[in-house]
Design a protein around this motif. Structure first.
Motif, mmCIF file in Angstrom:
data_model
loop_
_atom_site.group_PDB
_atom_site.id
_atom_site.type_symbol
_atom_site.label_atom_id
_atom_site.label_comp_id
_atom_site.label_asym_id
_atom_site.label_seq_id
_atom_site.Cartn_x
_atom_site.Cartn_y
_atom_site.Cartn_z
ATOM 1 N N HIS A 495 0.819 -1.219 0.000
ATOM 2 C CA HIS A 495 0.000 0.000 0.000
ATOM 3 C C HIS A 495 0.854 1.272 0.000
ATOM 4 C CE1 HIS A 495 -3.324 -2.614 0.511
ATOM 5 N NE2 HIS A 495 -3.176 -2.830 1.810
ATOM 6 N N GLY A 496 1.920 1.255 -0.774
ATOM 7 C CA GLY A 496 2.745 2.444 -0.931
ATOM 8 C C GLY A 496 3.630 2.761 0.251
ATOM 9 N N VAL A 497 3.750 1.841 1.198
ATOM 10 C CA VAL A 497 4.574 2.080 2.387
ATOM 11 C C VAL A 497 6.042 1.906 2.011
ATOM 12 C CG1 VAL A 497 5.147 1.251 4.698
ATOM 13 C CG2 VAL A 497 2.766 1.365 3.971
ATOM 14 N N ILE A 524 -9.242 5.272 17.337
ATOM 15 C CA ILE A 524 -8.132 4.336 17.526
ATOM 16 C C ILE A 524 -7.360 4.192 16.211
ATOM 17 C CG2 ILE A 524 -7.481 2.009 18.186
ATOM 18 C CD1 ILE A 524 -8.721 3.610 20.456
ATOM 19 N N ASN A 525 -6.111 4.613 16.190
ATOM 20 C CA ASN A 525 -5.309 4.606 14.963
ATOM 21 C C ASN A 525 -4.977 3.196 14.482
ATOM 22 O OD1 ASN A 525 -5.259 7.403 14.865
ATOM 23 N ND2 ASN A 525 -3.298 7.558 15.957
ATOM 24 N N THR A 526 -4.680 2.296 15.417
ATOM 25 C CA THR A 526 -4.252 0.953 15.016
ATOM 26 C C THR A 526 -5.368 0.215 14.274
ATOM 27 O OG1 THR A 526 -4.898 0.112 17.194
ATOM 28 C CG2 THR A 526 -2.600 0.749 16.892
ATOM 29 N N ILE A 527 -6.600 0.390 14.735
ATOM 30 C CA ILE A 527 -7.720 -0.304 14.079
ATOM 31 C C ILE A 527 -8.014 0.335 12.724
ATOM 32 C CG2 ILE A 527 -10.197 -0.767 14.249
ATOM 33 C CD1 ILE A 527 -9.786 -1.312 17.208
ATOM 34 N N THR A 528 -7.850 1.658 12.613
ATOM 35 C CA THR A 528 -8.030 2.306 11.309
ATOM 36 C C THR A 528 -6.979 1.796 10.333
ATOM 37 O OG1 THR A 528 -8.820 4.295 12.452
ATOM 38 C CG2 THR A 528 -8.249 4.524 10.128
ATOM 39 N N ALA A 529 -5.740 1.562 10.822
ATOM 40 C CA ALA A 529 -4.685 1.014 9.965
ATOM 41 C C ALA A 529 -5.053 -0.388 9.483
ATOM 42 C CB ALA A 529 -3.356 0.988 10.723
ATOM 43 N N ARG A 530 -5.608 -1.214 10.386
ATOM 44 C CA ARG A 530 -6.053 -2.551 9.985
ATOM 45 C C ARG A 530 -7.121 -2.456 8.887
ATOM 46 N NH1 ARG A 530 -4.775 -6.694 13.738
ATOM 47 N NH2 ARG A 530 -3.832 -5.892 15.673
ATOM 48 N N MET A 531 -7.994 -1.463 9.034
ATOM 49 C CA MET A 531 -9.102 -1.324 8.073
ATOM 50 C C MET A 531 -8.582 -0.966 6.679
ATOM 51 S SD MET A 531 -12.192 -1.501 9.697
ATOM 52 C CE MET A 531 -13.305 -0.235 9.169
ATOM 53 N N ILE A 532 -7.666 0.018 6.587
ATOM 54 C CA ILE A 532 -7.207 0.412 5.262
ATOM 55 C C ILE A 532 -6.309 -0.657 4.651
ATOM 56 C CG2 ILE A 532 -5.078 1.686 5.872
ATOM 57 C CD1 ILE A 532 -6.151 3.856 3.824
ATOM 58 N N ARG A 534 -7.070 -3.707 4.774
ATOM 59 C CA ARG A 534 -8.023 -4.653 4.177
ATOM 60 C C ARG A 534 -8.715 -4.061 2.939
ATOM 61 N NH1 ARG A 534 -10.895 -7.829 9.295
ATOM 62 N NH2 ARG A 534 -8.975 -8.105 10.518
ATOM 63 N N THR A 535 -9.023 -2.766 3.000
ATOM 64 C CA THR A 535 -9.725 -2.162 1.851
ATOM 65 C C THR A 535 -8.772 -1.746 0.743
ATOM 66 O OG1 THR A 535 -9.570 0.087 2.746
ATOM 67 C CG2 THR A 535 -11.470 -1.217 3.404
ATOM 68 N N GLY A 536 -7.555 -1.355 1.156
ATOM 69 C CA GLY A 536 -6.612 -0.795 0.205
ATOM 70 C C GLY A 536 -6.863 0.697 0.026
ATOM 71 N N PRO A 537 -5.803 1.531 0.017
ATOM 72 C CA PRO A 537 -5.994 2.985 -0.121
ATOM 73 C C PRO A 537 -6.614 3.389 -1.449
ATOM 74 C CG PRO A 537 -3.651 2.407 -0.241
ATOM 75 C CD PRO A 537 -4.382 1.177 0.196
ATOM 76 N N GLU A 538 -6.400 2.585 -2.498
ATOM 77 C CA GLU A 538 -6.979 2.926 -3.807
ATOM 78 C C GLU A 538 -8.498 2.955 -3.752
ATOM 79 O OE1 GLU A 538 -2.977 1.085 -4.384
ATOM 80 O OE2 GLU A 538 -4.794 0.505 -3.314
ATOM 81 N N ASN A 539 -9.089 2.009 -3.035
ATOM 82 C CA ASN A 539 -10.551 1.975 -2.929
ATOM 83 C C ASN A 539 -11.082 3.140 -2.096
ATOM 84 O OD1 ASN A 539 -10.978 -0.363 -4.479
ATOM 85 N ND2 ASN A 539 -10.447 -1.682 -2.751
ATOM 86 N N VAL A 540 -10.314 3.539 -1.078
ATOM 87 C CA VAL A 540 -10.724 4.694 -0.282
ATOM 88 C C VAL A 540 -10.683 5.955 -1.150
ATOM 89 C CG1 VAL A 540 -10.193 6.121 1.721
ATOM 90 C CG2 VAL A 540 -9.953 3.627 1.870
ATOM 91 N N ILE A 541 -9.626 6.097 -1.924
ATOM 92 C CA ILE A 541 -9.503 7.276 -2.795
ATOM 93 C C ILE A 541 -10.596 7.271 -3.853
ATOM 94 C CG2 ILE A 541 -8.042 8.347 -4.562
ATOM 95 C CD1 ILE A 541 -5.628 7.604 -2.850
ATOM 96 N N SER A 542 -10.954 6.098 -4.326
ATOM 97 C CA SER A 542 -12.057 6.006 -5.301
ATOM 98 C C SER A 542 -13.353 6.525 -4.686
ATOM 99 C CB SER A 542 -12.236 4.550 -5.749
ATOM 100 O OG SER A 542 -13.359 4.433 -6.612
ATOM 101 N N LEU A 543 -13.592 6.180 -3.414
ATOM 102 C CA LEU A 543 -14.779 6.693 -2.722
ATOM 103 C C LEU A 543 -14.693 8.213 -2.573
ATOM 104 C CD1 LEU A 543 -17.416 6.284 -1.130
ATOM 105 C CD2 LEU A 543 -16.014 5.946 0.924
ATOM 106 N N ILE A 560 -2.761 7.740 4.554
ATOM 107 C CA ILE A 560 -3.900 8.661 4.416
ATOM 108 C C ILE A 560 -5.009 8.307 5.395
ATOM 109 C CG2 ILE A 560 -3.427 9.171 1.989
ATOM 110 C CD1 ILE A 560 -5.785 7.308 1.267
ATOM 111 N N ALA A 561 -5.013 7.071 5.901
ATOM 112 C CA ALA A 561 -6.070 6.632 6.823
ATOM 113 C C ALA A 561 -6.148 7.506 8.056
ATOM 114 C CB ALA A 561 -5.844 5.179 7.223
ATOM 115 N N LEU A 562 -5.004 8.111 8.453
ATOM 116 C CA LEU A 562 -4.964 8.919 9.669
ATOM 117 C C LEU A 562 -5.122 10.409 9.370
ATOM 118 C CD1 LEU A 562 -2.163 7.105 11.678
ATOM 119 C CD2 LEU A 562 -4.583 6.529 11.433
#
Length: 772
Positions: A495-497, A524-532, A534-543, A560-562
Motif C-alpha cells: 500500500h505504498g509504504v 483508535i489509529n491501530t484499528i483504522t490502519a487494519r481497516m485500510i 483490508r480495503t486498500g488505499p486505492e478503494n478509499v480514494i475512489s470513494l 492517508i487513513a490517519l
C-alpha cells in the motif's frame, strides 16, 4: 408738431415690438439651437427612453435580504410604490412645490429667481435636477458655460416630461442622487444612513435625506462639523411640508423637537455580513459573464458592477449571522488562551521552528502581501521593497477588542497577523446541496485568505469515516465487528509504504478488543490502519473521488487513513452530507438564479447528483458517526455529563458548555500532527456543518492536545451555532433521528456501548485551565 410727436411715438412702438419680437425669437432660437445640438451634444430619443445609469449588482439571501453589492456606483433602484409617501411629500414641498402643474420648467419660479437674482430661492425643478444628474457631464468654468448648461437642462427637462410620468421622474431622481458614502440612490442612502429599507423610513428620517438634496456635503448628518446645518435644513423641510399641507402645524413643531439620529451602516465590500461568501460569488460571476453562452443579446458581456444584476443565493441570512457570531465568540476566547500560552514562548507565535525557518515564513508573508505586489508593479527593486518593510508606519491593525491605531513596521505587522487563529465554516442541506452559511475567516478586512474552499488543510481523524465507509460498503462490515487494539504494522512495499509503518495510538494506549463503533468513537489509529490494509488505499480514494473530493494530490498510501491529506472545508462538508443523504452525493451550490435589472432570468441552478453508496452503507456510516457524539470526543455536545456543569466558569468559558443536545447527532472531530489543525464535522438529518480552526502557518499552534484538539478548537463553534438555530423558531432544523432503511441487514446495536465511559473525558477536562 402734433404729427411729429405721433410719428415719434409710433417709431418707439415699432422699435419696442421689434426688439421684443427679436428677443422672443432669440430665446426661441437659443432653445432650438440647444435642441439641435449647436451648444454641445444632446441626448437622443433612445437615450431619453433608456438613460444610462450604473446599477449595482445585488447579492440576496434566500430569505430576501441584501447580503452585499458589487458596484461602480452603489445604486440599487426602487420602484415608486416602495418609496414612502412622506418622503415624496417632503421632496416636492422642499424642492418643487409646483411639480405636478409644470411641464419641466417652473415659469413662476424662474421669473422670481431672475427678479431677485436668486436671493429668494432658485428655479430648478425636480425634472431639471434629474436632467442635470442624467446628462450633465460638463464642468462649468465660467458664467457663459453655466448659462449654456442651464439652457440644455431646460430643453432636456421638457423632453423628459414628455417621455415620463411624474411618478417615474420622482423615482428616477431619487434613484440617481448621490448621498455620499457610496450611497447612490435613496435605497442605498436609507440602508447606509439608517440601516433600513426606504419603506421603513420615518418622517424625520425622510426629511434628513431630503435636506441633503440641497448640498450633501454641507448638510451631511454624519459629519459633526455639518450636523447643525443638517438639523436646520431638516427643520426647514418640516416647515415646507406644513406650508404645503402635508403635515399639521402641531406635527411640524413636534418633529422639530426631535434629535437628529442616524444609524450608519457602511456598504463597503469589507463590511457587513458574509464578506468571504460574497467574494466567492464575485469570482463565480466573473467566470459566468465570460462564458459566451451568457452574453447579452447584442453579444456583449454583462458588467457585474453596472448592469444591475440580482444574484439570488442559497444563504439564509439568520443562519449566516448565527455562524459568524459563533466563530467570533469562540475565536475571541480561544485567542486569549492562545496568547496566554505564548507569553513565555521565545519564538512566538511559532513553535518547533528555528530562526531560519521563521525568517522564511516572514519572507513568504512579505512576498504575498499587497504592499510587495504593488511596489513590484511600480518597478521598485528588491532591496528598496524589503527596506520599506523595516520602516515604522502609522497603521490600523486588527484586534478582538476593535481596530488599534499603532506605529509598526510592515514586517512586524506580518508577524503580528500570523499570531491569530483563524477559522473556516460551512453549513449545507444534504438533500439539496444548498449552502446556508459560509464563514471564510474571522475578518475579511484584515485577513483576505479564505478558509472554506480556497484553503486546504490536513484533516486528521475526520478522514477516518471514509475508511470505515469503504469497509462497510465493500466488505459489509458491521459497527459491532471486533478488532484487537494492539500495535499493527503494514510492511514495506504494501500500500505504498516505503518502510514498515506502525502507527501509534494517542497516549500509547493499547490492549483488548474494540468494536468498530468504539474504535471510531475513540479514534483508535491501530484499528483504522487494519481497516485500510483490508480495503486498500486505492478503494478509499475512489470513494473520495465519488464524494466530490479532489484526489489529484492524494497519494494511494496507507498513511492517508490517519488524515494526512489536505482537503477543504467545502469538500469535507459535501462528502459527509452524502452519508446523511442516504448515499446520494449532491454537489453544493451557492446561487439559485441570476436576473437582469428587468427581472429576466439569466441563470437557473440545475442540481448535480450521483449515487455513491447504497442506502444501507450510508446509514451504517452515520450510525458509526453517532457513536462519536455519544461515546467519543464529540460526546461533550450532550447534557448528561454533570461534572462539566460543575466546572468553574473560567474552565468552561472557552468551550461554551453545556450544549445540552439530546437529539441525534453524527459527527467526527479531527486533530492533526502537533495540534496544527482542529476539525469538527457534525450532522443532523437535514443539515451538515463543518468547522476548521488553526493558524495561517502550521507552526502556529497550541503546545498540547488540551487546547489543540478539534474537540476544543472547532467543536464549540458547531455547538454554539446549532444551539442558536434550535432556539430560533423561524429556522427549521431537524431534531429527529436519522431515517433507518427498511430491511437493514447489518447489525448496528453493540452491547459494549450500552454504558458510557466518562472517566477519560473527565480526566481530559482536569487539564483545562483558563486565565482571562
Amino acid at each position: 408738431m402734433t404729427d411729429k410727436k405721433n410719428n415719434n411715438f409710433k417709431k418707439y412702438i415699432l422699435w419696442f415690438w421689434a426688439i421684443f419680437t427679436a428677443g422672443i425669437l432669440c430665446v426661441v432660437f437659443v432653445f432650438l439651437f440647444a435642441g439641435w445640438g449647436f451648444f454641445g451634444e444632446m441626448p437622443t430619443f433612445e437615450e431619453l427612453e433608456n438613460p444610462e445609469t450604473n446599477l449595482a449588482t445585488e447579492v440576496l439571501s434566500a430569505d430576501g435580504k441584501t447580503l452585499g453589492k458589487y458596484y461602480e456606483e452603489n445604486r440599487t433602484p426602487v420602484k415608486y410604490e416602495d418609496i414612502p409617501p412622506h418622503l415624496i411629500q417632503a421632496l416636492i414641498a422642499t424642492e418643487d412645490e409646483r411639480f405636478y402643474s409644470h411641464s419641466g420648467i417652473d415659469a413662476k419660479g424662474t421669473l422670481r429667481a431672475v427678479a431677485y437674482l436668486g436671493t429668494k430661492g432658485g428655479a430648478s425643478t425636480i425634472t431639471q435636477q434629474l436632467a442635470k444628474l442624467l446628462f450633465s457631464d460638463v464642468t462649468n468654468k465660467n458664467k457663459f458655460e453655466r448659462g449654456v448648461q442651464k439652457i440644455k437642462e431646460w430643453v432636456i427637462a421638457v423632453r423628459l416630461e414628455e417621455q415620463y410620468t411624474k411618478e417615474e421622474i420622482i423615482t428616477m431622481y431619487l434613484n440617481k442622487f448621490d448621498f455620499l458614502y457610496q450611497a447612490v440612490g435613496v435605497r442605498s442612502a436609507a440602508r447606509i444612513y439608517f440601516s433600513k429599507e426606504p419603506q421603513e423610513l420615518t418622517v424625520e428620517e425622510s426629511a434628513v435625506l431630503v435636506a441633503m438634496l440641497k448640498n450633501p456635503i454641507s448638510h451631511n448628518p454624519l459629519r459633526e462639523t455639518f450636523k447643525e446645518n443638517a438639523l436646520n435644513r431638516r427643520n426647514t423641510v418640516f416647515g415646507q411640508m406644513e406650508k404645503n399641507g402635508f403635515i399639521t402645524e402641531k406635527e411640524r413643531d413636534s418633529l422639530r423637537q426631535l434629535e437628529l439620529v442616524t444609524d450608519y451602516s457602511p456598504e463597503q465590500h469589507d463590511d457587513g455580513i458574509a464578506t468571504y461568501f460574497r467574494e466567492h460569488v464575485r469570482d463565480f460571476l466573473k467566470n459566468w459573464i465570460n462564458d459566451e453562452e451568457n452574453f447579452k443579446p447584442d453579444d456583449t458581456k454583462y458588467n457585474i458592477y453596472s448592469d444591475g444584476l440580482k444574484i439570488y443565493t442559497t444563504i439564509d441570512y439568520r443562519m449566516q449571522e448565527y455562524a459568524e457570531i459563533a466563530v467570533d465568540r469562540h475565536l475571541e476566547k480561544l485567542q486569549k488562551e492562545f496568547n496566554r500560552q505564548n507569553k513565555n514562548n521565545k519564538t512566538s507565535p511559532f513553535r518547533s521552528v528555528n530562526k531560519e525557518e521563521i525568517k522564511r515564513i516572514i519572507n513568504r508573508g512579505i512576498k504575498n502581501s499587497p504592499r510587495y505586489k504593488e511596489m513590484k508593479k511600480k518597478d521598485f527593486n528588491e532591496e528598496e521593497i524589503l527596506a520599506s518593510f523595516d520602516k515604522k508606519r502609522e497603521m490600523k491593525v486588527f484586534s478582538w477588542e476593535g481596530a488599534i491605531d499603532t506605529l509598526m513596521t510592515p514586517r512586524d505587522s506580518i508577524r503580528y497577523y500570523k499570531s491569530f487563529l483563524n477559522a473556516g465554516m460551512m453549513s449545507m442541506r444534504p438533500q439539496t446541496g444548498a449552502v446556508k452559511a459560509w464563514v471564510g475567516g474571522i475578518n475579511y478586512k484584515y485577513f483576505k485568505y479564505e478558509h472554506v474552499k480556497q484553503a486546504r488543510r490536513q484533516v486528521g481523524s475526520t478522514f477516518k469515516p471514509f475508511v470505515y465507509a469503504t469497509a462497510i460498503d465493500q466488505l459489509h462490515y458491521s459497527p459491532c465487528l471486533e478488532m484487537p487494539n494492539t500495535k499493527y504494522t503494514i510492511p514495506k512495499g504494501r500500500h505504498g509504504v516505503t518502510k514498515d509503518w506502525t502507527p501509534r495510538n494517542a497516549g500509547n494506549e493499547y490492549g483488548g478488543v474494540k468494536t468498530l463503533k468504539r474504535a471510531l468513537a475513540e479514534s483508535i489509529n491501530t484499528i483504522t490502519a487494519r481497516m485500510i490494509d483490508r480495503t486498500g488505499p486505492e478503494n478509499v480514494i475512489s470513494l473520495l473521488n465519488k464524494l466530490g473530493i479532489d484526489t489529484r494530490n492524494i497519494d494511494p498510501v496507507a498513511a492517508i487513513a490517519l488524515g494526512s491529506a489536505d482537503i477543504s472545508v467545502y469538500e469535507m462538508v459535501s462528502a459527509y452530507s452524502t452519508f446523511a443523504n442516504k448515499g446520494v452525493y449532491v454537489e453544493p451550490f451557492l446561487i439559485e438564479r441570476i436576473e437582469d435589472k428587468n427581472g429576466t432570468i439569466l441563470y437557473q441552478h440545475t442540481p448535480e447528483t450521483r449515487d455513491v453508496l447504497n442506502e444501507e452503507s450510508a446509514y451504517v456510516t452515520v450510525n458509526l458517526l453517532e457513536g462519536v457524539t455519544r461515546f467519543g470526543s464529540g460526546r461533550r455536545l450532550r447534557s448528561n455529563f454533570d461534572y462539566i456543569k460543575k466546572l468553574p466558569h473560567y474552565q468552561r468559558a472557552v468551550t461554551g458548555y453545556p450544549y445540552d443536545f439530546k437529539n441525534a447527532i453524527a459527527g467526527k472531530t479531527g486533530t492533526t500532527q502537533n495540534q496544527s489543525d482542529g476539525w469538527f464535522i457534525g450532522m443532523v438529518p437535514d443539515l451538515a456543518t463543518g468547522v476548521w480552526v488553526g493558524g495561517e502557518d502550521r507552526s502556529v499552534r497550541f503546545p498540547t492536545i488540551t487546547y489543540g484538539q478539534g474537540a476544543t478548537m472547532a467543536l464549540p463553534i458547531w455547538g454554539m451555532y446549532m444551539k442558536s438555530l434550535y432556539k430560533d423558531e423561524d429556522i427549521i432544523v431537524s431534531d429527529d433521528d436519522f431515517e433507518k432503511p427498511d430491511n437493514l441487514s447489518i447489525k448496528i446495536d453493540c452491547d459494549d456501548l450500552e454504558k458510557e465511559d466518562e472517566e477519560g473525558e473527565e480526566n481530559e477536562f482536569e487539564e483545562v485551565k483558563i486565565d482571562f
